[in-house]
Design a protein around this motif. Structure first.
Motif, PDB file in Angstrom:
ATOM      1  N   ARG A  10       0.816  -1.226   0.000  1.00 49.30           N
ATOM      2  CA  ARG A  10       0.000   0.000   0.000  1.00 49.30           C
ATOM      3  C   ARG A  10       0.843   1.265   0.000  1.00 49.30           C
ATOM      4  N   GLN A  11       1.868   1.270   0.857  1.00 55.30           N
ATOM      5  CA  GLN A  11       2.672   2.489   0.962  1.00 55.30           C
ATOM      6  C   GLN A  11       4.130   2.143   1.205  1.00 55.30           C
ATOM      7  N   LEU A  12       4.996   2.998   0.691  1.00 56.44           N
ATOM      8  CA  LEU A  12       6.427   2.890   0.861  1.00 56.44           C
ATOM      9  C   LEU A  12       6.920   4.142   1.580  1.00 56.44           C
ATOM     10  N   VAL A  13       7.738   3.966   2.583  1.00 58.17           N
ATOM     11  CA  VAL A  13       8.378   5.091   3.262  1.00 58.17           C
ATOM     12  C   VAL A  13       9.876   4.948   3.010  1.00 58.17           C
ATOM     13  N   TYR A  14      10.407   5.839   2.189  1.00 61.32           N
ATOM     14  CA  TYR A  14      11.754   5.717   1.623  1.00 61.32           C
ATOM     15  C   TYR A  14      12.650   6.758   2.276  1.00 61.32           C
ATOM     16  N   VAL A  15      13.675   6.296   3.013  1.00 63.13           N
ATOM     17  CA  VAL A  15      14.654   7.171   3.650  1.00 63.13           C
ATOM     18  C   VAL A  15      15.871   7.232   2.736  1.00 63.13           C
ATOM     19  N   ALA A  16      16.253   8.427   2.317  1.00 64.10           N
ATOM     20  CA  ALA A  16      17.281   8.573   1.290  1.00 64.10           C
ATOM     21  C   ALA A  16      18.363   9.531   1.743  1.00 64.10           C
ATOM     22  N   CYS A  17      19.618   9.171   1.463  1.00 59.15           N
ATOM     23  CA  CYS A  17      20.739  10.060   1.749  1.00 59.15           C
ATOM     24  C   CYS A  17      21.343  10.634   0.485  1.00 59.15           C
ATOM     25  N   ASP A  18      20.764  10.316  -0.672  1.00 62.58           N
ATOM     26  CA  ASP A  18      21.258  10.873  -1.928  1.00 62.58           C
ATOM     27  C   ASP A  18      20.067  11.362  -2.741  1.00 62.58           C
ATOM     28  N   PRO A  19      20.003  12.650  -3.041  1.00 63.45           N
ATOM     29  CA  PRO A  19      18.814  13.191  -3.715  1.00 63.45           C
ATOM     30  C   PRO A  19      18.635  12.670  -5.134  1.00 63.45           C
ATOM     31  N   VAL A  20      19.732  12.424  -5.836  1.00 60.04           N
ATOM     32  CA  VAL A  20      19.621  11.943  -7.217  1.00 60.04           C
ATOM     33  C   VAL A  20      19.133  10.499  -7.240  1.00 60.04           C
ATOM     34  N   ALA A  21      19.664   9.654  -6.346  1.00 57.45           N
ATOM     35  CA  ALA A  21      19.186   8.272  -6.273  1.00 57.45           C
ATOM     36  C   ALA A  21      17.714   8.233  -5.886  1.00 57.45           C
ATOM     37  N   HIS A  79      25.714  16.945   1.973  1.00 58.23           N
ATOM     38  CA  HIS A  79      24.822  15.813   2.230  1.00 58.23           C
ATOM     39  C   HIS A  79      23.616  16.220   3.072  1.00 58.23           C
ATOM     40  N   PHE A  80      22.519  15.503   2.897  1.00 59.51           N
ATOM     41  CA  PHE A  80      21.330  15.658   3.739  1.00 59.51           C
ATOM     42  C   PHE A  80      20.482  14.410   3.566  1.00 59.51           C
ATOM     43  N   GLU A  81      19.420  14.284   4.355  1.00 59.65           N
ATOM     44  CA  GLU A  81      18.537  13.116   4.277  1.00 59.65           C
ATOM     45  C   GLU A  81      17.134  13.588   3.902  1.00 59.65           C
ATOM     46  N   ALA A  82      16.458  12.746   3.157  1.00 60.05           N
ATOM     47  CA  ALA A  82      15.061  12.992   2.830  1.00 60.05           C
ATOM     48  C   ALA A  82      14.245  11.746   3.130  1.00 60.05           C
ATOM     49  N   VAL A  83      13.002  11.934   3.530  1.00 61.28           N
ATOM     50  CA  VAL A  83      12.089  10.824   3.790  1.00 61.28           C
ATOM     51  C   VAL A  83      10.849  11.060   2.939  1.00 61.28           C
ATOM     52  N   ALA A  84      10.557  10.098   2.079  1.00 61.80           N
ATOM     53  CA  ALA A  84       9.435  10.225   1.156  1.00 61.80           C
ATOM     54  C   ALA A  84       8.415   9.126   1.397  1.00 61.80           C
ATOM     55  N   ARG A  85       7.150   9.456   1.227  1.00 62.00           N
ATOM     56  CA  ARG A  85       6.096   8.422   1.258  1.00 62.00           C
ATOM     57  C   ARG A  85       5.467   8.325  -0.120  1.00 62.00           C
ATOM     58  N   LEU A  86       5.427   7.108  -0.639  1.00 64.36           N
ATOM     59  CA  LEU A  86       4.792   6.845  -1.924  1.00 64.36           C
ATOM     60  C   LEU A  86       3.658   5.857  -1.700  1.00 64.36           C
ATOM     61  N   THR A  87       2.546   6.088  -2.352  1.00 65.93           N
ATOM     62  CA  THR A  87       1.380   5.229  -2.188  1.00 65.93           C
ATOM     63  C   THR A  87       0.973   4.634  -3.515  1.00 65.93           C
ATOM     64  N   ALA A  88       0.445   3.410  -3.434  1.00 61.49           N
ATOM     65  CA  ALA A  88      -0.012   2.721  -4.646  1.00 61.49           C
ATOM     66  C   ALA A  88      -1.298   3.377  -5.150  1.00 61.49           C
ATOM     67  N   ILE A  89      -1.322   3.664  -6.450  1.00 63.69           N
ATOM     68  CA  ILE A  89      -2.524   4.226  -7.058  1.00 63.69           C
ATOM     69  C   ILE A  89      -3.521   3.096  -7.287  1.00 63.69           C
ATOM     70  N   VAL A  90      -4.697   3.248  -6.742  1.00 64.85           N
ATOM     71  CA  VAL A  90      -5.715   2.190  -6.852  1.00 64.85           C
ATOM     72  C   VAL A  90      -6.278   2.164  -8.253  1.00 64.85           C
TER      73      VAL A  90
END
Length: 447
Positions: A396-407, A436-447
């Motif tokens: 249903r949802q992904l919570v993605y912790v990232a340390c590289d903005p391009v990746a 460097h910095f960190e980002a946290v993104a939430r992605l949800t599945a489109i129904v």
């Protein structure tokens, strides 16, 4: 002083020359004048010279600088290092680390504080610009972004004025003559320094900057949040010891403690683990969260983010944390013992997901579709193989912790092409005075 995420320490063959080859003197290329235009990914800035792109270090957008060309990639682009600021930006300040200042010859500038000459607020704007541009180009997302400072309450002792005093782990390299220091910027030459201002106070006091360690490869300084700081001399040969005999430390995050190997991965900013814990807890959408689903914590380390989910949603949680490092997995199993439904698996994430997709029956597939997946990949990101396996499972949802903005932007683009949408995003300045910095993104599945 910044370091790659979960990097594996390189091993040198027995008898290899232990002295690093210094970079050639700063007289190789021509000195040119450059109008600095904007920031680029990687801690450098974009300028043009006679129609050619030049990536220049130690500058600020809007400045006029004299820079020495260090690399010429034919007609594609050049690289250069600022040697004199001819017209300074209002955002330029005295460098927080004198040994990294533009006043020093480029070959002698300490590496690891490449934004230290820029006012903190402007540093965060530049980091936000890098992420915003990457998301637009690679992720197909146009989004306003702010990179936030860490809440001072989560990082006691860290300076909010100049962004110093935050590193709880520092590696000092050992030169051929036994002297210690960081690598010079963009080099493997060891340079002498009289201070390590990004380090927490106890490591700054412990740093053996005037001492010699002949025959050693490096000196590691470690300051866990529980217990005393340590100085560890690292040899050229990897030390072999029984698994249970490896030195361990404890880290405190809120009311919870985590055990890990002293040389294992842990966030280096004093307040980073607490910041990411809070961010993950806030970004998980409770309306989409099912504690009984087959929830996953990928690249889980010693269980920090799985515990964050558990503390947010209670002891009925079912979650599997997956980590390639066997020792980290052992610690994760113990650190997550509060949750009966938690388990720790050693394995590569792509292989684990592939086996899961191949073996899951109808009931497990349904629990996977109801799942929340937290992932905290290394600097290279999750990548196409992991994305495709995740999409096959369709959580249903992904919570993605990232340390590289391009990746992150690349993976967001891959996920959006496969039926996920970027629902929320937060970014944090966990590495002040670096790019460097960190980002946290939430992605949800489109129904």
């Amino acid at each position: 002083m910044a370091e790659p995420r979960r990097s594996r320490r390189s091993r040198r063959p027995a008898g290899a020359d232990r002295a690093r080859t210094p970079r050639p003197p700063d007289v190789d290329g021509p000195v040119i004048e450059l109008e600095v235009e904007r920031v680029a990914h990687g801690g450098v800035f974009v300028a043009h010279h006679e129609g050619r792109v030049v990536f220049v270090a130690d500058a600020v957008p809007g400045e006029l600088v004299a820079a020495r060309v260090t690399d010429r990639h034919r007609d594609r682009f050049w690289r250069a290092e600022t040697v004199e600021v001819l017209r300074a930006s209002a955002d330029r300040r005295a460098h927080v680390w004198a040994e990294a200042s533009v006043d020093r010859a480029p070959s002698l500038r300490a590496g690891g504080a490449e934004f230290g000459h820029i006012a903190l607020a402007r540093q965060r704007e530049l980091k936000a610009e890098v992420l915003r541009d990457a998301l637009a180009r690679m992720g197909g997302v146009d989004r306003d972004i702010r990179v936030l400072p860490i809440d001072p309450a989560l990082a006691p002792g860290v300076s909010t004025e100049d962004g110093t005093g935050w590193r709880t782990r520092v590696r000092l390299q050992v030169a051929g003559d036994g002297s210690v220091g960081p690598y010079a910027a963009r080099s493997h030459a060891v340079v002498p320094v009289a201070s390590v201002p990004l380090a927490v106070a106890e490591l700054a006091r412990l740093a053996p900057l005037g001492e010699r360690f002949p025959g050693a490869r490096a000196v590691d300084l470690v300051a866990p949040s529980v217990g005393d700081a340590a100085l560890v001399v690292v040899g050229w040969e990897r030390e072999r010891m029984p698994r249970g005999a490896r030195p361990t430390i404890e880290e405190q995050v809120g009311d919870r403690r985590f055990r890990l190997d002293r040389d294992g991965f842990w966030q280096v900013h004093r307040g980073a683990a607490a910041t990411l814990t809070r961010a993950v807890q806030e970004l998980v959408d409770p309306g989409l969260f099912d504690p009984r689903a087959a929830n996953l914590d990928l690249y889980g380390g010693v269980g920090l983010l799985a515990a964050a989910v558990g503390d947010r949603f209670g002891d009925t949680l079912r979650i599997t944390t997956v980590e390639a490092d066997a020792r980290a997995t052992e610690h994760a199993g113990a650190n997550l013992a509060d949750w009966v439904g938690a388990r720790a698996v050693t394995g590569r994430v792509d292989r684990f997901l592939g086996e899961l997709a191949a073996s899951a029956g109808p009931g497990e597939r349904a629990r996977l579709r109801d799942a929340t997946v937290v992932l905290d990949p290394p600097r290279s990101g999750a990548g196409r193989a992991v994305v495709e396996r995740l999409v096959e499972l369709r959580p249903r949802q992904l919570v993605y912790v990232a340390c590289d903005p391009v990746a992150l932007a690349r993976d967001v683009g891959l996920l959006r092409e496969r039926g996920y949408e970027l629902a929320d995003l937060a970014a944090f300045d966990l590495f002040p005075n670096t790019h460097h910095f960190e980002a946290v993104a939430r992605l949800t599945a489109i129904v």
